[in-house]
Design a protein around this motif. Sequence first.
Motif, PDB file in Angstrom:
ATOM      1  N   ASP A  13       5.610  27.447  55.397  1.00 23.43           N
ATOM      2  CA  ASP A  13       6.357  27.580  56.610  1.00 23.43           C
ATOM      3  C   ASP A  13       7.624  28.055  56.667  1.00 23.43           C
ATOM      4  OD1 ASP A  13       4.410  26.054  57.969  1.00 23.43           O
ATOM      5  OD2 ASP A  13       5.117  24.122  57.395  1.00 23.43           O
ATOM      6  N   LEU A  14       8.240  27.748  55.389  1.00 23.35           N
ATOM      7  CA  LEU A  14       9.454  28.656  54.948  1.00 23.35           C
ATOM      8  C   LEU A  14       9.549  30.041  54.985  1.00 23.35           C
ATOM      9  CD1 LEU A  14      11.120  26.113  52.219  1.00 23.35           C
ATOM     10  CD2 LEU A  14      12.033  26.599  54.569  1.00 23.35           C
ATOM     11  N   LEU A  15       8.330  30.549  54.405  1.00 19.23           N
ATOM     12  CA  LEU A  15       8.234  31.945  54.286  1.00 19.23           C
ATOM     13  C   LEU A  15       8.009  32.586  55.902  1.00 19.23           C
ATOM     14  CD1 LEU A  15       6.000  32.047  51.075  1.00 19.23           C
ATOM     15  CD2 LEU A  15       8.264  33.281  51.523  1.00 19.23           C
ATOM     16  N   ALA A  16       7.157  31.729  56.528  1.00 20.25           N
ATOM     17  CA  ALA A  16       6.778  32.382  57.667  1.00 20.25           C
ATOM     18  C   ALA A  16       8.381  32.433  58.843  1.00 20.25           C
ATOM     19  CB  ALA A  16       6.008  31.385  58.507  1.00 20.25           C
ATOM     20  N   ALA A  17       9.083  31.444  58.560  1.00 22.86           N
ATOM     21  CA  ALA A  17      10.240  31.321  59.387  1.00 22.86           C
ATOM     22  C   ALA A  17      11.458  32.212  58.808  1.00 22.86           C
ATOM     23  CB  ALA A  17      10.675  30.009  59.352  1.00 22.86           C
ATOM     24  N   GLY A  18      11.431  32.447  57.379  1.00 18.99           N
ATOM     25  CA  GLY A  18      12.708  33.084  56.800  1.00 18.99           C
ATOM     26  C   GLY A  18      12.782  34.483  56.209  1.00 18.99           C
ATOM     27  N   GLY A  19      11.311  35.055  56.213  1.00 21.04           N
ATOM     28  CA  GLY A  19      11.145  36.158  55.889  1.00 21.04           C
ATOM     29  C   GLY A  19      11.169  36.481  54.324  1.00 21.04           C
ATOM     30  N   ILE A  20      12.371  36.491  53.582  1.00 23.44           N
ATOM     31  CA  ILE A  20      12.613  36.543  52.431  1.00 23.44           C
ATOM     32  C   ILE A  20      13.565  35.457  51.590  1.00 23.44           C
ATOM     33  CG2 ILE A  20      13.905  37.730  50.373  1.00 23.44           C
ATOM     34  CD1 ILE A  20      13.435  40.503  52.053  1.00 23.44           C
ATOM     35  N   LEU A  21      12.863  34.722  50.823  1.00 26.36           N
ATOM     36  CA  LEU A  21      13.675  33.391  50.548  1.00 26.36           C
ATOM     37  C   LEU A  21      13.925  33.364  49.033  1.00 26.36           C
ATOM     38  CD1 LEU A  21      11.270  31.087  52.484  1.00 26.36           C
ATOM     39  CD2 LEU A  21      13.737  31.025  52.876  1.00 26.36           C
ATOM     40  N   ARG A  22      15.202  32.744  48.714  1.00 28.00           N
ATOM     41  CA  ARG A  22      15.467  32.667  47.439  1.00 28.00           C
ATOM     42  C   ARG A  22      14.941  31.382  46.665  1.00 28.00           C
ATOM     43  NH1 ARG A  22      22.050  33.261  47.396  1.00 28.00           N
ATOM     44  NH2 ARG A  22      21.536  33.563  45.068  1.00 28.00           N
ATOM     45  N   LEU A  23      14.704  31.207  45.363  1.00 25.55           N
ATOM     46  CA  LEU A  23      14.238  30.221  45.008  1.00 25.55           C
ATOM     47  C   LEU A  23      15.164  29.015  44.934  1.00 25.55           C
ATOM     48  CD1 LEU A  23      12.351  28.627  42.835  1.00 25.55           C
ATOM     49  CD2 LEU A  23      13.867  29.561  40.797  1.00 25.55           C
ATOM     50  N   SER A  24      16.161  28.963  45.159  1.00 25.27           N
ATOM     51  CA  SER A  24      17.275  27.881  45.482  1.00 25.27           C
ATOM     52  C   SER A  24      16.923  27.271  46.934  1.00 25.27           C
ATOM     53  CB  SER A  24      18.641  28.265  45.435  1.00 25.27           C
ATOM     54  OG  SER A  24      19.024  29.272  46.277  1.00 25.27           O
ATOM     55  N   GLU A  25      16.357  28.060  47.591  1.00 26.64           N
ATOM     56  CA  GLU A  25      16.130  27.441  49.227  1.00 26.64           C
ATOM     57  C   GLU A  25      15.056  26.728  49.064  1.00 26.64           C
ATOM     58  OE1 GLU A  25      17.524  30.603  52.471  1.00 26.64           O
ATOM     59  OE2 GLU A  25      16.644  31.639  50.657  1.00 26.64           O
ATOM     60  N   PHE A  26      13.869  27.191  48.317  1.00 26.70           N
ATOM     61  CA  PHE A  26      12.638  26.442  47.995  1.00 26.70           C
ATOM     62  C   PHE A  26      12.822  24.932  47.406  1.00 26.70           C
ATOM     63  CE2 PHE A  26      10.524  30.848  48.163  1.00 26.70           C
ATOM     64  CZ  PHE A  26       9.741  30.417  49.026  1.00 26.70           C
ATOM     65  N   ARG A  27      13.816  25.041  46.201  1.00 29.80           N
ATOM     66  CA  ARG A  27      14.236  24.069  45.574  1.00 29.80           C
ATOM     67  C   ARG A  27      14.639  22.754  46.732  1.00 29.80           C
ATOM     68  NH1 ARG A  27      16.273  26.945  40.092  1.00 29.80           N
ATOM     69  NH2 ARG A  27      14.320  26.616  38.972  1.00 29.80           N
ATOM     70  N   GLU A  28      15.630  23.277  47.365  1.00 22.94           N
ATOM     71  CA  GLU A  28      16.434  22.536  48.486  1.00 22.94           C
ATOM     72  C   GLU A  28      15.264  21.728  49.285  1.00 22.94           C
ATOM     73  OE1 GLU A  28      19.066  25.060  50.362  1.00 22.94           O
ATOM     74  OE2 GLU A  28      20.563  25.204  48.651  1.00 22.94           O
ATOM     75  N   ALA A  29      14.287  22.426  49.590  1.00 24.13           N
ATOM     76  CA  ALA A  29      13.239  21.989  50.425  1.00 24.13           C
ATOM     77  C   ALA A  29      12.164  21.126  49.491  1.00 24.13           C
ATOM     78  CB  ALA A  29      12.397  23.008  51.214  1.00 24.13           C
ATOM     79  N   GLY A  30      12.326  20.640  48.398  1.00 19.98           N
ATOM     80  CA  GLY A  30      11.553  19.994  47.454  1.00 19.98           C
ATOM     81  C   GLY A  30      10.242  20.713  46.770  1.00 19.98           C
TER      82      GLY A  30
END
Length: 205
Positions: A13-30
């Motif tokens: 879901d994050l990838l579909a919404a955000g395009g390119i994501l950092r590892l820290s953003e994934f970690r913030e989402a658990g």
Amino acid sequence: MPGLRSQRERARDLLAAGGILRLSEFREAGITAATLSRMEKDGEVVRLARGLYQRPDADLDAHHTLAEVAKRFPKAVICLVSALAFHGLTDQLPAKVWMAIGRKDWTPRPGDIPVRTLRFADDLLADSVETHVIEGVPVKVFGVAKTIADCFRHRGRIGLPVALEGLQEALRQRKATPAEIARAAEAGGVATVIRPYLEALTANG
């Protein structure tokens, strides 16, 4: 393993919404690095560079590398030859992404993405900054007139022919007026440098 599945679902879901994501953003989402590693092995995610991820089926923009740089260095502003290329004002294909940072900002560490960093005074760094969305990522790029002025200011780094090409193309494509370029040159302290070229190029027009 329901916990792992839910992490994967959130990651997708994050990838579909955000395009390119950092590892820290994934970690913030658990979402753990281990989950991302498994997703990468399964072809569900692509690791673009250290700590940067994207969907494998994402449509790559012509300025994809700028999106990667902006994601990694959100305070930086794309400048000089990279900004010329973004605005369609040069045939140059810079091997590195030119970006401007503040006098007191941390110097970016060398990584998978080749960058060339210049330090700008606060007033010059904040002037004429445009934000363009590339692959879902907000990318800061200096405007056309400001970019031309900066290229003349740093002509020793990029070469005068590149700065002149940018000036000629900006005028030819009407992406900046002579007055706008003159104002940007004045603000950047290169008015006397640009003036004779500007006058020569506009003398018949």
